[in-house]
Design a protein around this motif. Structure first.
Motif, short mmCIF file in Angstrom:
data_model
loop_
_atom_site.label_atom_id
_atom_site.label_comp_id
_atom_site.label_asym_id
_atom_site.label_seq_id
_atom_site.Cartn_x
_atom_site.Cartn_y
_atom_site.Cartn_z
N PHE A 268 1.12 -1.10 -0.02
CA PHE A 268 0.01 0.01 0.00
C PHE A 268 0.84 1.37 0.12
CE2 PHE A 268 -2.27 -3.39 2.10
CZ PHE A 268 -3.75 -3.12 1.88
N ASN A 269 0.39 2.00 -0.62
CA ASN A 269 1.11 3.37 -0.65
C ASN A 269 0.16 4.38 0.22
OD1 ASN A 269 2.82 2.41 -2.63
ND2 ASN A 269 3.22 4.27 -3.53
N THR A 270 0.38 4.21 1.35
CA THR A 270 -0.54 4.91 2.36
C THR A 270 -0.33 6.23 2.24
OG1 THR A 270 0.99 4.91 4.20
CG2 THR A 270 -0.71 3.15 4.01
N HIS A 271 0.69 6.89 1.67
CA HIS A 271 1.06 8.31 1.46
C HIS A 271 0.39 8.78 0.27
CE1 HIS A 271 4.15 5.98 -0.17
NE2 HIS A 271 4.23 6.78 -1.16
N LYS A 272 -0.18 8.03 -0.56
CA LYS A 272 -1.00 8.15 -1.72
C LYS A 272 -2.54 8.15 -1.54
CE LYS A 272 0.87 6.84 -5.76
NZ LYS A 272 1.44 6.08 -6.53
#
Length: 497
Positions: free
Chosen positions: A262-266
């Motif tokens: 997961f790209n939690t920052h996206k």
């Protein structure tokens, strides 16, 4: 001419709060390590500092100030509530060496985030530790390699990567000791199934796939692809960069994947761009769970029947690929993701992906009607889509880069250009779910106006931008090659005076 902070510095001006008197050096520091002169810091007032940096911030394009349709990067607005709650004193003041009993609140949040991410991915177990999408990729491929080695099948060293994949995919595979084999895409934007069948074999470690792909379409044969790879003994890794298009609707685990980052920052509410911060948690199927990077938050019941949360390490997962970060990874980013998911809930997540897809298809339809060439006209867009400026390049002599530079003067950040490279003169456009109809319409109007300029005054595009300030004092186009290879990032007094 843009001023540096040294240009407004005056020797007679002194602010003791900003430049305090230096303390006497410790006797233990050798003489050769001590300064012979004070550092060349500017002498300015507090108000000058505030105005200087505020003015610099106003020169930047950002999601807070402009539409930022950067394809494959999901540059959406992030609720301020996520930042406020993630920076509560109990979170930010907790020392990493504190005992578990003094951090039960934070550990509970991280445990619940693990559970939520596992449900979104349709996966068995989750580690929050990777600190970026690329490191999440590394973890995914490293776990696949570990799985094959544990079975005594170290010959599986070839990673299959579609030709439309993110550049980090082949780089990650190579870093994990794999060779990379490219799989072509057909004219409809799907991975060529026959080429995939021909590629798999006893050497296949796995397939790295983004779905929806960077071509802006959903891989319609993804379950068949999973069957082909699994039948050959390989595993599937899901690049979560484009998860914003399907979150809450389709789960990677249900598509047949074995690992996902997961790209939690996206996707989940941390401001994205500028090189950080980031977090790339990984979720895995049952067969890869023993190899997850540590530590992982675990829940138990104490002797009084209460839930107790603690870190589990190598003693609980002896086959783990190890530690990828110190302590608990990028906890601030993870807490923002936790708050975001608590705010949206399952139904809210479905609405997010639904509106992201709706906005992309609306933009694609309007631009196609205006005369732009859509790369895959027979396909519905997911959260992003591609238009090709090849017809404009051939007819007017302008490039995608020229178009992008001109967009800056219409107060829009440019979409991604020249990626994926399969489409000539491409613009990869991702509006996200947070943009209004009025903003999308203004963007379309700007695109139409620039296309008209390309037909009537192509030089205006070729020399753009003309009125966008750049650091150092100038408003023209930078020499991009020189800026990348010979950047001048150090202030020198002789240049400033």
């Amino acid at each position: 001419m843009l001023e540096t902070i040294f240009d407004i510095s005056r020797d007679e001006r002194r602010n003791s709060q900003h430049i305090p008197e230096p303390p006497a050096p410790a006797e233990e520091i050798p003489e050769r390590f001590l300064r012979s002169a004070p550092p060349p810091l500017p002498r300015v007032s507090e108000l000058q500092v505030v105005r200087h940096y505020t003015r610099l911030s106003q020169l930047n394009f950002s999601v807070d100030t402009q539409f930022y349709p950067l394809g494959s990067c999901t540059m959406k607005y992030n609720p301020r509530a996520c930042h406020v709650l993630a920076t509560l004193p109990g979170f930010v003041n907790r020392h990493p060496f504190s005992n578990d009993d003094s951090g039960q609140g934070m550990l509970r949040c991280l445990y619940e985030l693990q559970e939520m991410l596992g449900e979104i991915a349709g996966m068995r177990a989750v580690s929050l530790i990777p600190m970026a999408g690329a490191q999440g990729e590394f973890a995914g491929v490293a776990m696949i390699r570990a799985h094959h080695r544990a079975r005594g099948d170290d010959a599986r060293r070839e990673m299959l990567v579609p030709d439309a994949s993110h550049g980090t995919n082949p780089a990650t595979a190579a870093m994990c000791g794999c060779t990379v084999r490219e799989i072509p895409t057909n004219s409809d934007g799907d991975v060529d199934l026959e080429a995939l069948r021909q590629a798999v074999g006893k050497q296949t470690a796995g397939l790295m796939l983004t779905n929806p792909s960077t071509l802006g379409v959903f891989e319609r044969q993804v379950k068949r692809m999973a069957e082909i790879v699994h039948a050959a003994g390989g595993l599937l890794y899901y690049d979560g960069a484009n998860l914003n298009a399907v979150a809450g609707r389709v789960r990677p685990g249900d598509m047949g994947f074995d690992a996902v980052h997961f790209n939690t920052h996206k996707t989940f509410a941390t401001p994205h761009g500028g090189g950080g911060p980031g977090a790339g948690p990984v979720a895995v199927s049952e067969r890869l769970a023993p190899y997850l990077p540590v530590p992982i938050v675990k829940k138990s019941i104490d002797d009084k029947g209460r839930e107790w949360f603690s870190w589990s390490g190598e003693e609980d997962l002896p086959d783990s690929i190890g530690r990828l970060a110190t302590f608990a990874g990028n906890v601030g980013v993870l807490l923002r993701a936790y708050v975001y998911l608590r705010m949206t809930g399952a139904e809210g997540l479905r609405r997010i992906s639904g509106f992201a897809t709706l906005n992309a298809n609306y933009l694609m339809a309007r631009l196609r009607k205006a005369g732009f060439t859509v790369a895959f006209p027979g396909r519905r867009a997911t959260h992003e889509f591609i238009i090709s400026l090849k017809p404009e390049a051939d007819a007017c002599g302008i490039s995608a880069l020229d178009f992008a530079k001109r967009l800056l003067e219409y107060d829009f950040h440019a979409p991604t250009i020249y990626f994926p490279s399969l489409v000539p003169e491409c613009l990869l456009i991702e509006p996200t779910e947070t943009e209004t109809l009025e903003t999308l319409d203004r963007f379309v109007e700007a695109m139409i106006a620039i296309r008209r300029e390309a037909q009537t005054d192509p030089q205006r595009l070729q020399t753009a931008p003309h009125a966008v300030p750049i650091p150092g004092g100038g408003v023209g186009r930078l020499d991009a090659t020189r800026a990348a290879r010979k950047p001048d990032l150090i202030w020198k007094e002789k240049m400033s005076r």
